[in-house]
Design an enzyme around this catalytic site. Structure first.
Site, mmCIF file in Angstrom:
data_model
loop_
_atom_site.group_PDB
_atom_site.id
_atom_site.type_symbol
_atom_site.label_atom_id
_atom_site.label_comp_id
_atom_site.label_asym_id
_atom_site.label_seq_id
_atom_site.Cartn_x
_atom_site.Cartn_y
_atom_site.Cartn_z
ATOM 1 C CG HIS A 27 -1.938 1.017 0.987
ATOM 2 N ND1 HIS A 27 -3.142 0.534 0.351
ATOM 3 C CD2 HIS A 27 -2.258 2.284 1.639
ATOM 4 C CE1 HIS A 27 -3.916 1.531 0.451
ATOM 5 N NE2 HIS A 27 -3.524 2.409 1.197
ATOM 6 C CD GLN A 101 -3.480 -7.470 -1.737
ATOM 7 O OE1 GLN A 101 -3.606 -6.440 -1.160
ATOM 8 N NE2 GLN A 101 -2.553 -8.317 -1.559
ATOM 9 C CD GLU A 165 -0.139 -10.832 5.228
ATOM 10 O OE1 GLU A 165 -0.367 -12.067 4.823
ATOM 11 O OE2 GLU A 165 1.032 -10.648 5.529
ATOM 12 C CE1 TYR A 167 -6.157 -5.765 6.268
ATOM 13 C CE2 TYR A 167 -4.387 -7.218 5.024
ATOM 14 C CZ TYR A 167 -4.877 -5.929 5.809
ATOM 15 O OH TYR A 167 -3.814 -4.963 5.828
ATOM 16 N NE ARG A 215 1.118 -12.328 0.582
ATOM 17 C CZ ARG A 215 1.183 -11.326 1.119
ATOM 18 N NH1 ARG A 215 0.591 -10.124 0.804
ATOM 19 N NH2 ARG A 215 2.416 -11.290 2.058
ATOM 20 C CG HIS A 253 -1.797 -6.469 9.629
ATOM 21 N ND1 HIS A 253 -0.425 -6.595 8.903
ATOM 22 C CD2 HIS A 253 -2.613 -6.316 8.335
ATOM 23 C CE1 HIS A 253 -0.598 -6.422 7.479
ATOM 24 N NE2 HIS A 253 -1.744 -6.417 7.349
ATOM 25 C CD GLN A 340 13.886 4.467 10.315
ATOM 26 O OE1 GLN A 340 14.766 3.712 10.532
ATOM 27 N NE2 GLN A 340 14.020 5.877 10.337
ATOM 28 C CB CYS A 342 7.496 1.477 3.245
ATOM 29 S SG CYS A 342 8.475 0.536 4.128
ATOM 30 C CB CYS A 354 12.181 4.056 0.062
ATOM 31 S SG CYS A 354 13.836 2.861 0.355
ATOM 32 C CB ALA A 385 22.907 14.295 5.343
ATOM 33 C CE LYS A 422 18.139 -0.205 14.280
ATOM 34 N NZ LYS A 422 18.260 1.031 14.776
ATOM 35 N N GLY A 649 22.170 16.182 10.177
ATOM 36 C CA GLY A 649 22.190 16.473 11.741
ATOM 37 C C GLY A 649 22.670 17.954 12.028
ATOM 38 C CD GLU A 655 10.909 14.374 17.603
ATOM 39 O OE1 GLU A 655 10.296 14.214 16.541
ATOM 40 O OE2 GLU A 655 10.645 14.158 18.823
HETATM 41 P P1 FAD Z 1 26.474 11.457 10.535
HETATM 42 O O1 FAD Z 1 25.928 10.325 10.194
HETATM 43 O O2 FAD Z 1 26.818 12.058 11.635
HETATM 44 O O3 FAD Z 1 27.780 12.042 9.627
HETATM 45 C C1 FAD Z 1 28.273 13.080 9.722
HETATM 46 C C2 FAD Z 1 29.758 12.822 9.178
HETATM 47 O O4 FAD Z 1 30.569 14.233 9.024
HETATM 48 C C3 FAD Z 1 30.544 12.169 9.901
HETATM 49 O O5 FAD Z 1 31.023 10.924 9.168
HETATM 50 C C4 FAD Z 1 31.828 13.030 10.528
HETATM 51 O O6 FAD Z 1 32.971 12.013 10.745
HETATM 52 C C5 FAD Z 1 31.697 14.009 9.534
HETATM 53 N N1 FAD Z 1 32.538 15.339 9.906
HETATM 54 C C6 FAD Z 1 32.108 15.837 10.937
HETATM 55 N N2 FAD Z 1 32.895 17.212 10.867
HETATM 56 C C7 FAD Z 1 33.741 16.835 9.955
HETATM 57 C C8 FAD Z 1 34.793 17.943 9.600
HETATM 58 N N3 FAD Z 1 34.932 19.068 9.954
HETATM 59 N N4 FAD Z 1 35.400 17.370 8.237
HETATM 60 C C9 FAD Z 1 35.450 16.193 7.762
HETATM 61 N N5 FAD Z 1 34.255 15.462 8.058
HETATM 62 C C10 FAD Z 1 33.567 15.809 9.245
HETATM 63 N N6 FAD Z 1 18.569 6.197 11.821
HETATM 64 C C11 FAD Z 1 17.699 5.732 11.150
HETATM 65 O O7 FAD Z 1 16.785 6.400 10.472
HETATM 66 N N7 FAD Z 1 17.204 4.518 11.674
HETATM 67 C C12 FAD Z 1 17.663 3.741 12.417
HETATM 68 O O8 FAD Z 1 17.547 2.520 12.664
HETATM 69 C C13 FAD Z 1 18.952 4.403 13.403
HETATM 70 N N8 FAD Z 1 19.762 3.746 13.990
HETATM 71 C C14 FAD Z 1 20.576 4.228 14.484
HETATM 72 C C15 FAD Z 1 21.355 3.415 15.549
HETATM 73 C C16 FAD Z 1 22.609 4.086 16.151
HETATM 74 C C17 FAD Z 1 23.232 3.211 17.307
HETATM 75 C C18 FAD Z 1 22.963 5.432 15.833
HETATM 76 C C19 FAD Z 1 24.207 5.928 16.446
HETATM 77 C C20 FAD Z 1 22.286 5.967 14.885
HETATM 78 C C21 FAD Z 1 21.222 5.643 14.311
HETATM 79 N N9 FAD Z 1 20.303 6.296 13.386
HETATM 80 C C22 FAD Z 1 19.308 5.845 12.730
HETATM 81 C C23 FAD Z 1 20.679 7.596 12.878
HETATM 82 C C24 FAD Z 1 21.426 7.977 11.787
HETATM 83 O O9 FAD Z 1 22.487 6.978 11.675
HETATM 84 C C25 FAD Z 1 21.543 9.467 11.828
HETATM 85 O O10 FAD Z 1 20.316 10.297 11.644
HETATM 86 C C26 FAD Z 1 22.341 9.926 10.554
HETATM 87 O O11 FAD Z 1 23.455 9.157 10.359
HETATM 88 C C27 FAD Z 1 22.574 11.246 10.459
HETATM 89 O O12 FAD Z 1 23.243 11.620 9.013
HETATM 90 P P2 FAD Z 1 24.047 12.692 8.791
HETATM 91 O O13 FAD Z 1 24.802 12.646 7.640
HETATM 92 O O14 FAD Z 1 23.606 14.134 9.192
HETATM 93 O O15 FAD Z 1 25.245 12.736 10.021
HETATM 94 P P1 NAP Z 2 16.336 10.779 21.509
HETATM 95 O O1 NAP Z 2 15.407 9.926 20.563
HETATM 96 O O2 NAP Z 2 16.285 12.351 21.344
HETATM 97 O O3 NAP Z 2 16.578 10.113 22.899
HETATM 98 C C1 NAP Z 2 17.353 10.841 23.903
HETATM 99 C C2 NAP Z 2 16.996 10.102 25.262
HETATM 100 O O4 NAP Z 2 17.815 10.740 26.166
HETATM 101 C C3 NAP Z 2 15.559 10.442 25.691
HETATM 102 O O5 NAP Z 2 15.255 9.096 26.223
HETATM 103 C C4 NAP Z 2 15.800 11.424 26.759
HETATM 104 O O6 NAP Z 2 14.752 11.082 27.593
HETATM 105 C C5 NAP Z 2 17.078 11.393 27.317
HETATM 106 N N1 NAP Z 2 17.858 12.623 27.702
HETATM 107 C C6 NAP Z 2 17.495 13.828 27.020
HETATM 108 N N2 NAP Z 2 18.382 14.666 27.400
HETATM 109 C C7 NAP Z 2 18.889 14.330 28.373
HETATM 110 C C8 NAP Z 2 19.800 14.870 29.505
HETATM 111 N N3 NAP Z 2 20.134 16.164 29.474
HETATM 112 N N4 NAP Z 2 19.978 13.866 30.416
HETATM 113 C C9 NAP Z 2 19.622 12.728 30.673
HETATM 114 N N5 NAP Z 2 18.775 12.337 29.794
HETATM 115 C C10 NAP Z 2 18.394 12.915 28.547
HETATM 116 O O7 NAP Z 2 18.029 10.606 20.826
HETATM 117 P P2 NAP Z 2 18.795 9.342 20.351
HETATM 118 O O8 NAP Z 2 18.392 8.176 20.881
HETATM 119 O O9 NAP Z 2 20.248 9.674 20.585
HETATM 120 O O10 NAP Z 2 18.774 9.244 18.826
HETATM 121 C C11 NAP Z 2 19.045 10.156 17.973
HETATM 122 C C12 NAP Z 2 18.175 9.899 16.923
HETATM 123 O O11 NAP Z 2 18.707 8.807 15.943
HETATM 124 C C13 NAP Z 2 16.899 9.728 17.221
HETATM 125 O O12 NAP Z 2 16.075 11.092 16.863
HETATM 126 C C14 NAP Z 2 16.482 8.775 16.330
HETATM 127 O O13 NAP Z 2 15.321 9.245 15.274
HETATM 128 C C15 NAP Z 2 17.544 8.077 15.441
HETATM 129 N N6 NAP Z 2 17.458 6.713 15.814
HETATM 130 C C16 NAP Z 2 16.660 6.053 15.245
HETATM 131 C C17 NAP Z 2 16.351 4.550 15.444
HETATM 132 C C18 NAP Z 2 15.347 3.788 14.808
HETATM 133 O O14 NAP Z 2 15.476 2.659 14.874
HETATM 134 N N7 NAP Z 2 14.447 4.384 13.981
HETATM 135 C C19 NAP Z 2 17.468 4.082 16.198
HETATM 136 C C20 NAP Z 2 18.373 4.872 16.708
HETATM 137 C C21 NAP Z 2 18.567 6.235 16.626
HETATM 138 P P3 NAP Z 2 14.525 11.834 28.898
HETATM 139 O O15 NAP Z 2 14.544 13.604 28.617
HETATM 140 O O16 NAP Z 2 13.104 11.440 29.405
HETATM 141 O O17 NAP Z 2 15.531 11.513 29.954
HETATM 142 FE FE1 SF4 Z 3 13.141 0.930 4.755
HETATM 143 FE FE2 SF4 Z 3 12.893 1.846 2.238
HETATM 144 FE FE3 SF4 Z 3 13.040 -1.081 3.015
HETATM 145 FE FE4 SF4 Z 3 10.735 0.669 3.792
HETATM 146 S S1 SF4 Z 3 11.387 0.184 1.570
HETATM 147 S S2 SF4 Z 3 11.789 -0.990 4.967
HETATM 148 S S3 SF4 Z 3 11.872 2.593 4.116
HETATM 149 S S4 SF4 Z 3 14.390 0.708 3.139
#
Ligand code: FAD
Ligand code: NAP
Ligand code: SF4
Length: 672
Positions: A27, A101, A165, A167, A215, A253, A340, A342, A354, A385, A422, A649, A655
């Site tokens: 869907h 479907q 599923e 339905y 199905r 589901h 995330q 889809c 996607c 990014a 992952k 970032g 978020e």
């Molecule tokens: P980053 O991935 O942080 O990349 C920034 C890059 O810039 C780095 O490689 C760094 O070395 C480089 N850089 C910084 N400053 C400089 C400089 N001055 N010169 C040269 N290089 C520099 N997101 C999801 O959507 N789904 C998930 O399931 C998910 N799981 C996650 C699990 C974990 C454990 C973590 C840590 C993150 C997860 N995320 C997930 C979050 C996701 O990885 C980030 O949102 C994403 O990587 C952000 O992308 P970005 O390109 O903005 O930054």
């Molecule tokens: P996050 O989702 O913003 O969670 C941060 C956690 O830290 C919250 O539980 C918050 O809860 C706590 N916190 C915030 N400020 C704090 C402080 N000053 N002292 C103590 N606790 C504090 O951030 P994240 O876990 O670092 O993830 C970063 C981003 O990566 C997320 O936005 C997410 O979208 C992405 N990500 C996604 C996935 C996925 O599976 N889709 C997996 C990993 C990461 P309290 O404020 O209640 O303590």
């Molecule tokens: Fe993630 Fe794209 Fe696969 Fe959906 S289709 S699960 S958004 S990679």
């Protein structure tokens, strides 16, 4: 020939499919508005061009009662046909084939008009369905038949009758939801009369030269589902009724066992389809978590199925089939099964897309066209990014330099890929490595970019994608070496003791907790281990394939903490959050809210929980308290009068996920 089984033609009698790849129903949200069918046509046309053998649309209802949601897509009137004609014409112009479907949502209908075999509410919808009268059942069968006839007139090559599923059709088959005592309920033979009649009468109406896929729910994964003998009997009945192909359905589901998320092993349910081999002569399709050609080829080569169905993998890469056939699998943009963009979107009433391919379902709007003026562009930061932005800029013909201080591309994805379940994140990194090379991006690794580097480069445009810095948390003892950041654990691999407190229960806190409790390699790499943990019986001795879950003991004792009130993980993703919560619960993780962090010392972490003092006797604390934008370079350049584009970032860390990062990078690159 590459993947000889995958690219073997399949003769269905009146038509021969060029290969064994079925794009499964998905869907998208575009089915629901007549005005969106041009977009839907472009979406399917791109996938037909990509070489898939046969496609199935998202669910289209045969009646208003069968709607998935109010005003959802339906094909019930002659004047609905022209919009469907747009799809079929677009697909046929590309040499493809498409089935529609037919999905009657039954008690999963998210509206007050829903109907079901019996008046039993589902646990996942707020509406109680009306029980169909005996005449209502006959009328509903006619609705399916009329819908199939209209589909044929609209140019479809066939229909898929959605019988799984949870339905409507599935609800008739299972005693769980069918308490009728007329000819449509009672024993198993009577309960399966409904699907068999739907298929039999549809075949009568549409003739022999029209594909009917059924199905079939082969594994219900809910109490009160079917046993294996009933499933095999139903399959034979469906074949005799005139189906051309049987597709596999896994799990209702409302089932509490994950079936498609990224922590499910690849091809983790192909063994179910294999069990049906020999019971019917028509082709069987294996489904769920098949995302790469070697996986698909192995299923076919081992005789587990005759076709493979992939839905999300073709959202991620429309050219999947052509790349595989050409021996360029390493160029496939692999679906990482994150849901995330889809499924999560669909559940939030948003258009699907996607995470790794933001063009999916936006083909007419997000166009990557050759640049009118070739520019020299620097992209600083090779996280999601930066990689998406640089590769799209390169594809458009710009001269791009991508700089990262790390020795590998990927940014935080190199951290995320360490998390059990992952493992698929490795594929995105592999894809971008090739894509950057193919489009001629100069990648400079191990180089910290500063204002001087950028200024001396003399670039026409500068993109800052420098990501985030983890948020620091300070309390007495937080500078103790036993208090670690998540990067210390996941990137620098510092040792962690047997008892650990994780501060912060966002996405990263949950991921770190899973990393700490799982025995590596994770169960995702092993179907038998994974099914044991979740309570799926591969011998199918019990109804629905259920057995008591046998989770492995946790590798460590973990406390997961947050300051705020409420359920931990409430803000995790819609369709996957429950899996993370269930995993940690099975590993006996203590999840505490309303926590105050007082101090860390040799006794452990001193906290208050809801105002009451408590000592958590831990060896280590891991801080996962969110992230702040890393704007150092951006601010430096802006101060020096250089105009920059800031994405990912570095732009907004709150978020931020990879979906937003890749989308923002791609969209910016499409405009420069
Ligand atoms: P980053 O991935 O942080 O990349 C920034 C890059 O810039 C780095 O490689 C760094 O070395 C480089 N850089 C910084 N400053 C400089 C400089 N001055 N010169 C040269 N290089 C520099 N997101 C999801 O959507 N789904 C998930 O399931 C998910 N799981 C996650 C699990 C974990 C454990 C973590 C840590 C993150 C997860 N995320 C997930 C979050 C996701 O990885 C980030 O949102 C994403 O990587 C952000 O992308 P970005 O390109 O903005 O930054
Ligand atoms: P996050 O989702 O913003 O969670 C941060 C956690 O830290 C919250 O539980 C918050 O809860 C706590 N916190 C915030 N400020 C704090 C402080 N000053 N002292 C103590 N606790 C504090 O951030 P994240 O876990 O670092 O993830 C970063 C981003 O990566 C997320 O936005 C997410 O979208 C992405 N990500 C996604 C996935 C996925 O599976 N889709 C997996 C990993 C990461 P309290 O404020 O209640 O303590
Ligand atoms: Fe993630 Fe794209 Fe696969 Fe959906 S289709 S699960 S958004 S990679």
């Amino acid at each position: 020939m590459n993947y000889p089984n995958l690219f073997a033609p399949l003769d269905l009698g009146h038509v021969t499919l060029p290969n064994r790849i079925l794009m499964g129903s998905m869907h998208t949200g575009l089915e629901d508005k007549a005005g969106d069918y041009d977009k839907l046509a472009a979406y399917f046309a791109e996938r037909a061009r990509g070489g898939v053998g046969l496609m199935v649309t998202g669910g289209i209802s045969p009646s208003i009662e069968g709607w998935l949601k109010p005003f959802g897509g339906r094909l019930t009137m002659p004047w609905h046909k022209p919009r469907h004609r747009k799809l079929t014409d677009a697909v046929h112009a590309e040499g493809g084939r498409i089935c529609m479907q037919i999905l009657h949502a039954g008690r999963y209908g998210y509206h007050p008009l829903s109907v079901a075999p019996s008046k039993i509410k589902s646990p996942i919808t707020p509406f109680t369905p009306r029980a169909l009268s005996t005449r209502g059942v006959e009328r509903t069968i006619n609705d399916f038949v009329d819908c199939a006839r209209l589909a044929r007139e609209a140019g479809y090559d066939g229909v898929e009758v959605m019988g799984s599923e949870g339905y409507l059709i599935n609800e008739f088959i299972a005693a769980r939801t069918n308490r009728r005592n007329d000819r449509w309920g009672g024993d198993a033979d009577r309960r399966m009369r409904f699907p068999i009649e739907v298929v039999r009468r549809t075949r009568e109406a549409v003739g022999r030269d029209f594909i009917i896929i059924y199905r079939l729910s082969m594994l219900d994964l809910v109490e009160g589902g079917q046993d294996w003998d009933e499933i095999a009997t139903l399959a034979r009945g469906i074949e005799a009724a005139g189906a051309s192909i049987i597709n596999t359905g896994i799990g209702w589901h409302e089932a509490r066992i994950p079936t498609i998320v990224t922590s499910v092993p690849r091809a983790g349910f192909a063994w179910v389809t294999q069990k049906l081999k020999g019971e019917v002569a028509i082709p069987l399709v294996a489904t769920n978590r098949i995302n790469m050609p070697d996986v698909a080829e192995r299923i076919l080569a081992d005789g587990e199925a005759d076709m493979v169905s992939m839905a999300r993998p073709l959202l991620a890469d429309p050219a999947w089939a052509n790349k595989a056939r050409a021996g360029r699998s390493e160029r496939i943009n692999t679906c990482i099964a994150c849901n995330q963009a889809c499924l999560d979107h669909v559940f939030q009433n948003r258009r699907a897309s996607c995470l790794v391919n933001p063009r999916a379902c936006h083909e007419t709007e997000l166009k990557i066209e050759p640049a009118s003026l070739r520019k020299r562009i620097a992209v600083i930061g090779a996280g999601p990014a930066g990689m998406a932005c640089a590769s799209t800029l390169g594809e458009r013909g710009h001269a791009v330099t991508l700089i990262d201080q790390a020795n590998e591309i990927g940014g935080q994805f190199n951290v995320a890929k360490q998390i059990p379940g992952k493992e698929e994140f490795h594929e995105t990194l592999r894809y971008f490595r090739h894509r950057l090379e193919d489009v001629g991006v100069e990648v400079r690794l191990g180089q910290l970019a500063d204002a001087t580097t950028v200024r001396e480069g003399g670039y026409d445009e500068v993109v800052i994608a420098t990501g985030i810095t983890p948020r620091k948390v300070s309390f007495p003892g937080s500078d103790d070496p036993r208090v670690l950041g998540y990067l210390d654990v996941l990137a620098r691999h510092q040792p962690v003791g047997a008892r650990v407190a994780v501060i912060g229960a966002g996405g990263i806190g949950f991921d770190v907790a899973e990393f700490l409790v799982e025995h590596l390699p994770s169960p995702t790499t092993d179907v038998a281990r994974w099914t044991r943990e979740w309570g799926v019986d591969m011998e199918l001795r019990q109804r629905s394939g259920l057995q008591a879950p046998q989770p492995e003991p946790p590798a460590r004792q973990v406390w997961l903490l947050q300051r705020s009130e409420g359920r931990l993980g409430a803000r995790l993703n819609k369709t996957t959050g429950w899996v993370h919560r269930a995993t940690l619960k099975a590993k006996q993780v203590s999840m505490l809210g309303k926590v105050g962090y007082e101090r860390f010392d040799d006794q452990g972490l001193h906290v208050t929980v809801d105002g009451k003092a408590q000592i958590l006797p831990v060896d280590n604390v891991v801080i996962c308290a969110g992230q702040e934008p890393n704007r150092r370079l951006a601010d430096e350049l802006i101060a020096a009068g250089i105009t920059v584009h800031v994405i990912g970032g570095a732009d907004v860390a709150a978020e931020l996920d990879a979906k937003r990062a890749i989308d923002q990078g791609t969209r910016l690159a499409s405009r420069i």
